[in-house]
Design an enzyme around this catalytic site. Sequence first.
Site, PDB file in Angstrom:
ATOM      1  N   ARG A  58       0.835  -1.215   0.000  1.00 10.09           N
ATOM      2  CA  ARG A  58       0.000   0.000   0.000  1.00 10.09           C
ATOM      3  C   ARG A  58       0.861   1.253   0.000  1.00 10.09           C
ATOM      4  O   ARG A  58       0.625   2.192  -0.776  1.00 10.09           O
ATOM      5  CB  ARG A  58      -0.906  -0.031   1.235  1.00 10.09           C
ATOM      6  N   SER A 118       9.781 -19.548  -6.134  1.00 13.37           N
ATOM      7  CA  SER A 118       9.872 -19.929  -7.545  1.00 13.37           C
ATOM      8  C   SER A 118      11.149 -20.688  -7.886  1.00 13.37           C
ATOM      9  O   SER A 118      12.244 -20.163  -7.746  1.00 13.37           O
ATOM     10  CB  SER A 118       9.778 -18.666  -8.413  1.00 13.37           C
ATOM     11  N   GLY A 149      15.974 -15.468   0.778  1.00 15.58           N
ATOM     12  CA  GLY A 149      15.961 -16.141  -0.520  1.00 15.58           C
ATOM     13  C   GLY A 149      15.424 -15.228  -1.614  1.00 15.58           C
ATOM     14  O   GLY A 149      15.956 -15.191  -2.737  1.00 15.58           O
ATOM     15  N   ASP A 157      11.293 -13.892  10.282  1.00 17.49           N
ATOM     16  CA  ASP A 157      12.523 -14.411  10.898  1.00 17.49           C
ATOM     17  C   ASP A 157      13.464 -13.325  11.428  1.00 17.49           C
ATOM     18  O   ASP A 157      14.331 -13.610  12.252  1.00 17.49           O
ATOM     19  CB  ASP A 157      13.306 -15.271   9.895  1.00 17.49           C
ATOM     20  N   MET A 184       9.208 -20.703  14.776  1.00 15.67           N
ATOM     21  CA  MET A 184       9.877 -20.561  13.475  1.00 15.67           C
ATOM     22  C   MET A 184      11.125 -19.700  13.601  1.00 15.67           C
ATOM     23  O   MET A 184      11.455 -19.214  14.685  1.00 15.67           O
ATOM     24  CB  MET A 184       8.916 -19.967  12.458  1.00 15.67           C
ATOM     25  N   GLY A 185      11.771 -19.494  12.496  1.00 12.57           N
ATOM     26  CA  GLY A 185      12.985 -18.673  12.482  1.00 12.57           C
ATOM     27  C   GLY A 185      14.038 -19.226  11.562  1.00 12.57           C
ATOM     28  O   GLY A 185      15.092 -18.649  11.383  1.00 12.57           O
ATOM     29  N   ALA A 232       9.830 -17.496  29.720  1.00 11.00           N
ATOM     30  CA  ALA A 232      10.199 -18.918  29.583  1.00 11.00           C
ATOM     31  C   ALA A 232      11.485 -19.189  30.354  1.00 11.00           C
ATOM     32  O   ALA A 232      12.240 -18.269  30.674  1.00 11.00           O
ATOM     33  CB  ALA A 232      10.375 -19.270  28.105  1.00 11.00           C
ATOM     34  N   GLU A 233      11.705 -20.466  30.639  1.00 10.21           N
ATOM     35  CA  GLU A 233      12.886 -20.836  31.438  1.00 10.21           C
ATOM     36  C   GLU A 233      14.142 -20.909  30.596  1.00 10.21           C
ATOM     37  O   GLU A 233      15.250 -20.771  31.109  1.00 10.21           O
ATOM     38  CB  GLU A 233      12.639 -22.174  32.145  1.00 10.21           C
ATOM     39  N   LEU A 283       0.747 -20.791  12.212  1.00  9.30           N
ATOM     40  CA  LEU A 283      -0.108 -19.745  12.813  1.00  9.30           C
ATOM     41  C   LEU A 283       0.740 -18.521  13.157  1.00  9.30           C
ATOM     42  O   LEU A 283       0.233 -17.405  13.252  1.00  9.30           O
ATOM     43  CB  LEU A 283      -0.877 -20.273  14.028  1.00  9.30           C
TER      44      LEU A 283
HETATM   45  O1  F6P Z   1      11.138 -17.664   6.327  1.00  3.33           O
HETATM   46  C1  F6P Z   1       9.917 -17.641   6.951  1.00  3.33           C
HETATM   47  C2  F6P Z   1       9.535 -19.011   7.446  1.00  3.33           C
HETATM   48  O2  F6P Z   1       8.306 -18.923   8.117  1.00  3.33           O
HETATM   49  C3  F6P Z   1      10.581 -19.722   8.291  1.00  3.33           C
HETATM   50  O3  F6P Z   1      10.587 -19.291   9.626  1.00  3.33           O
HETATM   51  C4  F6P Z   1      10.197 -21.161   8.107  1.00  3.33           C
HETATM   52  O4  F6P Z   1      11.319 -21.991   8.277  1.00  3.33           O
HETATM   53  C5  F6P Z   1       9.727 -21.211   6.698  1.00  3.33           C
HETATM   54  O5  F6P Z   1       9.348 -19.893   6.344  1.00  3.33           O
HETATM   55  C6  F6P Z   1       8.575 -22.152   6.437  1.00  3.33           C
HETATM   56  O6  F6P Z   1       8.340 -22.180   5.083  1.00  3.33           O
HETATM   57  P1  F6P Z   1       7.043 -22.806   4.383  1.00  3.33           P
HETATM   58  O7  F6P Z   1       5.961 -21.790   4.427  1.00  3.33           O
HETATM   59  O8  F6P Z   1       7.496 -23.071   2.997  1.00  3.33           O
HETATM   60  O9  F6P Z   1       6.667 -24.018   5.144  1.00  3.33           O
END
Ligand code: F6P
Length: 326
Positions: free
Chosen positions: A24, A76, A107, A131, A173-174, A190-191, A257
């Site tokens: 936007r 892609s 990427g 990430d 994730m990350g 968290a611990e 999520l």
């Molecule tokens: O790069 C973002 C991300 O959510 C990462 O944290 C995770 O490893 C990856 O994409 C998951 O990719 P996909 O949506 O292809 O499962």
Amino acid sequence: MKEIKTIGILTSGGDAPGMNAAIRAVTRTAIYNGWRVYGIYRGFEGLINGEFKELTTESVSNTVQRGGTFLKTARSEAFRTPEGRKVAYTNLVKHRVDALIVIGGNGSLAGAQEFAREYDIPVVGLPGTIDNDLYGTDSTIGYDTALNTIVECVDKIRDTATSHERIFFVEVMGRDAGFLAQNSAIAAGAEAAIIPEDKTDIDQLEKFIGHGFRKSKSSSIVIVSENQKEGGVMHYVDRVHKEYPQYDVRVSILGHLQRGGRPSAYDRILASRLGYASIEALQEGQRNIMVGINDDKIVYVPINKAIKMDKPIDRELMNVLGALSI
Ligand code: F6P
């Protein structure tokens, strides 16, 4: 320098909350400056398949608050090939696109960089990934929202962990970066956090369970970055089963999520600022840069630096976590 009259914009790779706010901002700032804007659907895949649609100020109405990306996204394979990139360039020429804006993570910006190296077209990247692993920017679009989502989930897990006096391993994730794990661990109390940047995971687990947990707590939460090891979070759970069978352990893998939901105010503002700045950058004649934020100031980072250099984790934060989780 060729005068810019028309730009293309696409989102690529994993979606991130705030991408719509960035589209936007780019669209409206470009139109405000008298430029035309083509939205390119499905990332680089759509660039190759010619999925171009002109965007107007109305096209981006009612999008600032929406998660995901209305331009859709893809990873892609075809764009990894010189032949694919050639078709992509031909499509840009066909639509008289003078510059390209790419919103995505590592990427995607690597793809953009390769494209800009081969063809004479200015490319500006915007950091869009939950990430937060792009060098040169303090934050990426989507990171703050994902962090808040994780914290909300861990707060809920905490309730049941406490009631049942269990240890929970929560995988977040990350990809190869521990920003989400480290900071969500601090925010959710968290611990421990087990992150890819820390190679001493065995000691961490021992330290946490063998001393801290046993000493004073009846429930505990450990945040684990995905892909830390073969087997991910289950690797640690298996170890606890074998080495500390007296504990009742459960696992929650938060999964995708974390990528959805309404962007936080921070991400909306960040995306709006970066989107606006990307047009300013093009007006100044910048090319092959990522627009980022550093100390609350807009910065231009060469794309190859943003993708190749490691963004360091703040080690001090691990000490903070360690001290606060006793
Ligand atoms: O790069 C973002 C991300 O959510 C990462 O944290 C995770 O490893 C990856 O994409 C998951 O990719 P996909 O949506 O292809 O499962």
